[in-house]
Design an enzyme around this catalytic site. Sequence first.
Site, PDB file in Angstrom:
ATOM      1  N   CYS A 113       0.835  -1.187   0.000  1.00  0.00           N
ATOM      2  CA  CYS A 113       0.000   0.000   0.000  1.00  0.00           C
ATOM      3  C   CYS A 113       0.877   1.246   0.000  1.00  0.00           C
ATOM      4  O   CYS A 113       2.083   1.180  -0.200  1.00  0.00           O
ATOM      5  CB  CYS A 113      -0.892   0.014   1.244  1.00  0.00           C
ATOM      6  SG  CYS A 113      -1.683  -1.570   1.584  1.00  0.00           S
TER       7      CYS A 113
ATOM      8  N   ARG B  41      -4.862   1.843  -0.207  1.00  0.00           N
ATOM      9  CA  ARG B  41      -4.918   0.403   0.006  1.00  0.00           C
ATOM     10  C   ARG B  41      -4.868  -0.405  -1.283  1.00  0.00           C
ATOM     11  O   ARG B  41      -5.575  -0.106  -2.250  1.00  0.00           O
ATOM     12  CB  ARG B  41      -6.200   0.035   0.762  1.00  0.00           C
ATOM     13  CG  ARG B  41      -6.295  -1.448   1.109  1.00  0.00           C
ATOM     14  CD  ARG B  41      -7.624  -1.813   1.736  1.00  0.00           C
ATOM     15  NE  ARG B  41      -7.674  -3.228   2.075  1.00  0.00           N
ATOM     16  CZ  ARG B  41      -8.783  -3.902   2.360  1.00  0.00           C
ATOM     17  NH1 ARG B  41      -9.953  -3.262   2.363  1.00  0.00           N
ATOM     18  NH2 ARG B  41      -8.744  -5.181   2.640  1.00  0.00           N
ATOM     19  N   LEU B  42      -4.019  -1.443  -1.274  1.00  0.00           N
ATOM     20  CA  LEU B  42      -4.002  -2.469  -2.312  1.00  0.00           C
ATOM     21  C   LEU B  42      -4.541  -3.751  -1.683  1.00  0.00           C
ATOM     22  O   LEU B  42      -3.968  -4.269  -0.722  1.00  0.00           O
ATOM     23  CB  LEU B  42      -2.585  -2.683  -2.843  1.00  0.00           C
ATOM     24  CG  LEU B  42      -2.422  -3.697  -3.973  1.00  0.00           C
ATOM     25  CD1 LEU B  42      -3.083  -3.195  -5.251  1.00  0.00           C
ATOM     26  CD2 LEU B  42      -0.942  -3.994  -4.235  1.00  0.00           C
TER      27      LEU B  42
ATOM     28  N   ASN C 181       2.653  -0.748   5.674  1.00  0.00           N
ATOM     29  CA  ASN C 181       2.810  -1.064   4.260  1.00  0.00           C
ATOM     30  C   ASN C 181       3.723  -2.281   4.178  1.00  0.00           C
ATOM     31  O   ASN C 181       4.872  -2.207   4.595  1.00  0.00           O
ATOM     32  CB  ASN C 181       3.422   0.141   3.537  1.00  0.00           C
ATOM     33  CG  ASN C 181       3.801  -0.149   2.089  1.00  0.00           C
ATOM     34  OD1 ASN C 181       4.645   0.517   1.536  1.00  0.00           O
ATOM     35  ND2 ASN C 181       3.172  -1.134   1.469  1.00  0.00           N
ATOM     36  N   GLY C 182       3.188  -3.401   3.676  1.00  0.00           N
ATOM     37  CA  GLY C 182       4.031  -4.585   3.565  1.00  0.00           C
ATOM     38  C   GLY C 182       3.265  -5.857   3.838  1.00  0.00           C
ATOM     39  O   GLY C 182       2.036  -5.912   3.744  1.00  0.00           O
ATOM     40  N   GLU C 183       4.016  -6.895   4.183  1.00  0.00           N
ATOM     41  CA  GLU C 183       3.428  -8.194   4.503  1.00  0.00           C
ATOM     42  C   GLU C 183       4.135  -8.769   5.730  1.00  0.00           C
ATOM     43  O   GLU C 183       5.360  -8.745   5.813  1.00  0.00           O
ATOM     44  CB  GLU C 183       3.582  -9.177   3.335  1.00  0.00           C
ATOM     45  CG  GLU C 183       2.929  -8.732   2.039  1.00  0.00           C
ATOM     46  CD  GLU C 183       1.408  -8.690   2.105  1.00  0.00           C
ATOM     47  OE1 GLU C 183       0.828  -9.330   3.014  1.00  0.00           O
ATOM     48  OE2 GLU C 183       0.807  -8.018   1.249  1.00  0.00           O
TER      49      GLU C 183
ATOM     50  N   ASP D  52      -2.921  -9.589   7.624  1.00  0.00           N
ATOM     51  CA  ASP D  52      -1.669  -9.906   8.304  1.00  0.00           C
ATOM     52  C   ASP D  52      -1.134  -8.723   9.106  1.00  0.00           C
ATOM     53  O   ASP D  52      -0.233  -8.893   9.932  1.00  0.00           O
ATOM     54  CB  ASP D  52      -0.612 -10.347   7.291  1.00  0.00           C
ATOM     55  CG  ASP D  52      -0.411  -9.312   6.199  1.00  0.00           C
ATOM     56  OD1 ASP D  52      -1.371  -9.021   5.471  1.00  0.00           O
ATOM     57  OD2 ASP D  52       0.704  -8.779   6.081  1.00  0.00           O
TER      58      ASP D  52
ATOM     59  N   LEU E  13       7.542 -13.433 -11.496  1.00  0.00           N
ATOM     60  CA  LEU E  13       8.412 -12.835 -12.501  1.00  0.00           C
ATOM     61  C   LEU E  13       9.450 -13.878 -12.883  1.00  0.00           C
ATOM     62  O   LEU E  13      10.101 -14.459 -12.012  1.00  0.00           O
ATOM     63  CB  LEU E  13       9.091 -11.577 -11.949  1.00  0.00           C
ATOM     64  CG  LEU E  13       8.164 -10.479 -11.436  1.00  0.00           C
ATOM     65  CD1 LEU E  13       8.974  -9.246 -11.037  1.00  0.00           C
ATOM     66  CD2 LEU E  13       7.104 -10.103 -12.464  1.00  0.00           C
TER      67      LEU E  13
ATOM     68  N   ILE F 249       9.582 -10.312 -19.844  1.00  0.00           N
ATOM     69  CA  ILE F 249       9.566  -9.196 -20.798  1.00  0.00           C
ATOM     70  C   ILE F 249      10.950  -9.012 -21.412  1.00  0.00           C
ATOM     71  O   ILE F 249      11.975  -9.337 -20.792  1.00  0.00           O
ATOM     72  CB  ILE F 249       9.114  -7.879 -20.123  1.00  0.00           C
ATOM     73  CG1 ILE F 249       8.832  -6.807 -21.190  1.00  0.00           C
ATOM     74  CG2 ILE F 249      10.136  -7.391 -19.095  1.00  0.00           C
ATOM     75  CD1 ILE F 249       8.108  -5.580 -20.662  1.00  0.00           C
TER      76      ILE F 249
ATOM     77  N   THR G  17      21.683   2.420 -13.886  1.00  0.00           N
ATOM     78  CA  THR G  17      21.358   0.995 -14.001  1.00  0.00           C
ATOM     79  C   THR G  17      19.999   0.687 -13.405  1.00  0.00           C
ATOM     80  O   THR G  17      19.288  -0.196 -13.874  1.00  0.00           O
ATOM     81  CB  THR G  17      22.451   0.123 -13.354  1.00  0.00           C
ATOM     82  OG1 THR G  17      22.267  -1.224 -13.754  1.00  0.00           O
ATOM     83  CG2 THR G  17      22.427   0.196 -11.842  1.00  0.00           C
TER      84      THR G  17
ATOM     85  N   ARG H 278      17.582   1.739 -16.103  1.00  0.00           N
ATOM     86  CA  ARG H 278      17.634   0.773 -17.205  1.00  0.00           C
ATOM     87  C   ARG H 278      16.809  -0.471 -16.874  1.00  0.00           C
ATOM     88  O   ARG H 278      16.061  -0.982 -17.716  1.00  0.00           O
ATOM     89  CB  ARG H 278      19.073   0.343 -17.466  1.00  0.00           C
ATOM     90  CG  ARG H 278      19.981   1.408 -18.025  1.00  0.00           C
ATOM     91  CD  ARG H 278      21.420   0.889 -18.037  1.00  0.00           C
ATOM     92  NE  ARG H 278      22.386   1.860 -18.544  1.00  0.00           N
ATOM     93  CZ  ARG H 278      23.698   1.648 -18.561  1.00  0.00           C
ATOM     94  NH1 ARG H 278      24.185   0.494 -18.101  1.00  0.00           N
ATOM     95  NH2 ARG H 278      24.516   2.578 -19.034  1.00  0.00           N
TER      96      ARG H 278
ATOM     97  N   SER I 264       9.592 -12.747  -6.880  1.00  0.00           N
ATOM     98  CA  SER I 264      10.751 -12.384  -7.694  1.00  0.00           C
ATOM     99  C   SER I 264      12.026 -12.943  -7.074  1.00  0.00           C
ATOM    100  O   SER I 264      12.051 -13.310  -5.900  1.00  0.00           O
ATOM    101  CB  SER I 264      10.819 -10.852  -7.792  1.00  0.00           C
ATOM    102  OG  SER I 264      12.047 -10.415  -8.316  1.00  0.00           O
ATOM    103  N   GLY I 265      13.095 -12.956  -7.860  1.00  0.00           N
ATOM    104  CA  GLY I 265      14.389 -13.470  -7.390  1.00  0.00           C
ATOM    105  C   GLY I 265      15.347 -12.398  -6.904  1.00  0.00           C
ATOM    106  O   GLY I 265      16.547 -12.652  -6.786  1.00  0.00           O
TER     107      GLY I 265
END
Length: 537
Positions: free
Chosen positions: A2, A46-47, A70-72, A92, A229, A258, A307, A310, A332-333
């Site tokens: 959020c 809010r998301l 904001n977070g988990e 949570d 991703l 992508i 970077t 980019r 994601s990694g």
Amino acid sequence: MCGIFACFGGKCDRREAVDNAYKQNHRGPDDFCCLEVTGGLFCFNRLNVMDRTDLGRQPFVYQEYTAMTNGEIYNHKSLEAEFGIQNRGKSDCELIPELFSKIGEELPKRLDGMFATVVINNKTGELFITRDHIGIIPLYWGTDTEGRLYIASEQKCLVDICEVVEIFPPRMYYHGPPKMGKLKQWYFMDWTPQVYAVEDEEKVYDRIYDGMYKAVEKMIPCDSPNGFLLSGGLDSSLVAALARRILGPEHELHTFTIGLENAPDFKFARAVAAHIGSIHHEFTYTLQEGVDSIPQVIHKIETFNATTIRSSTPQYLMSKKIAARGFKMVMSGEGADEAWGGYLYFHYAPNDEEFHEEMKDKLADLHYYDCLRTNKSMLASGVEVRVPFLDPDLLDIAMTIPVKMKHPNFIKHEGRPIEKGVLRKACDRDNLLPKSVLWRQKEQFSDSVGYDWIDGLKQYYKDAGTTEEQFNMSMYKKYNFSMTTVKTGKSVACSTPRGASWMPEGTANDESGRSVLAVHQSSAPASEKQEMISGSE
């Protein structure tokens, strides 16, 4: 995930607060709330990711405490059980105000997750502000000419009203009256690597695999569909493959890639998607589309670092596609290269101590770069990103195994040293990934979306009579962003200045991985590669 905004001191203008909070509405487009608290205002974008009902609506209130997070928080259920907390809903983050009432400043130490949190005691007017161990979640604070304190997830909410805007640093907390006061540290990067013992190697591999599995497992729960991703590189592929193992073959799993047309990532991502049975989404963009979006990218991610811009550009474009398909959360990694010595310049580390200290510095600064990029470029379209490689338990494993085992020379693949070899070998089991991906050389995201992306950018700015750096800075200043929130210094292939000092004389001062000519397989002549390999033995 959020957006949070707060104002304290004097009389905070509600209309002004709401207008500025809405500047980050992309972070939480599903709902908005502005609540009066003692001495100020809390605003929340809010998301809907966890508990999508009205019971998950923030800010949360418990007795005299009001909190926004904001977070988990991945361990919220165990904390609720331990402290006898009975929430109204399933968010949570709902436990935060009650948990703070019970344990006070110990709060961040007990939270397992990614977070930026603000709590106010409405009886005393005291504030508590804290941020996670790495800075996965952004947070800024500042003051105006009348001494009012402002807090926000993104600095664009602050720069037009504050005379001072700073990053609220990760690993820290503030507890006291509403002002930019003295910070205290709650998380310390004081890892001591183990001494190398060859007889313990198999145990190390098992610890790594188990740590990876648990990190992915704890981050999967979500009230929105699971997305991943998938660059086709080692790190994102491991996360997606482990998720498939955890969720089982019947679970619908979506992956996203992508790049420019014919980008290196595509064939490897397709191989992983076929291997794990995911529903794969492949997006392309053109050089012109990327160039056209850069001003908006800089506005969203709030940096002039080349970077980062980019890499953020294709991620920003991809976030729109992912959001349009109804996804609000992906994994994601990010963070693997910092904790496992994955960048190509690590081939040149002179000794174990330098190698270890470079990794610590990279992790300490990650909130300036990859965390900022991943969080803000994806949340530009309301998509949350979870990052298992930055799980604190997995970091403890990565940063305490013998440093020797992380050096590219420790494990060789097809006769050449390979970065993150210990991670690759630990996960080389049970047909988890295709060998072509498991042992694929590191490609930085801004390279792997297509080498023509960076080369084309440089040529575009040259033809326009400027440089990439000059253009980025001009846009950054146009948005009135703070110069204190961006870190600068010499860098080669994403190194710190220390890592740059390891490089051979004549190495280009460029953050592309291809600047490490004798290591990068697509850049080095065969004779140079062999010389580098031989010289490393």
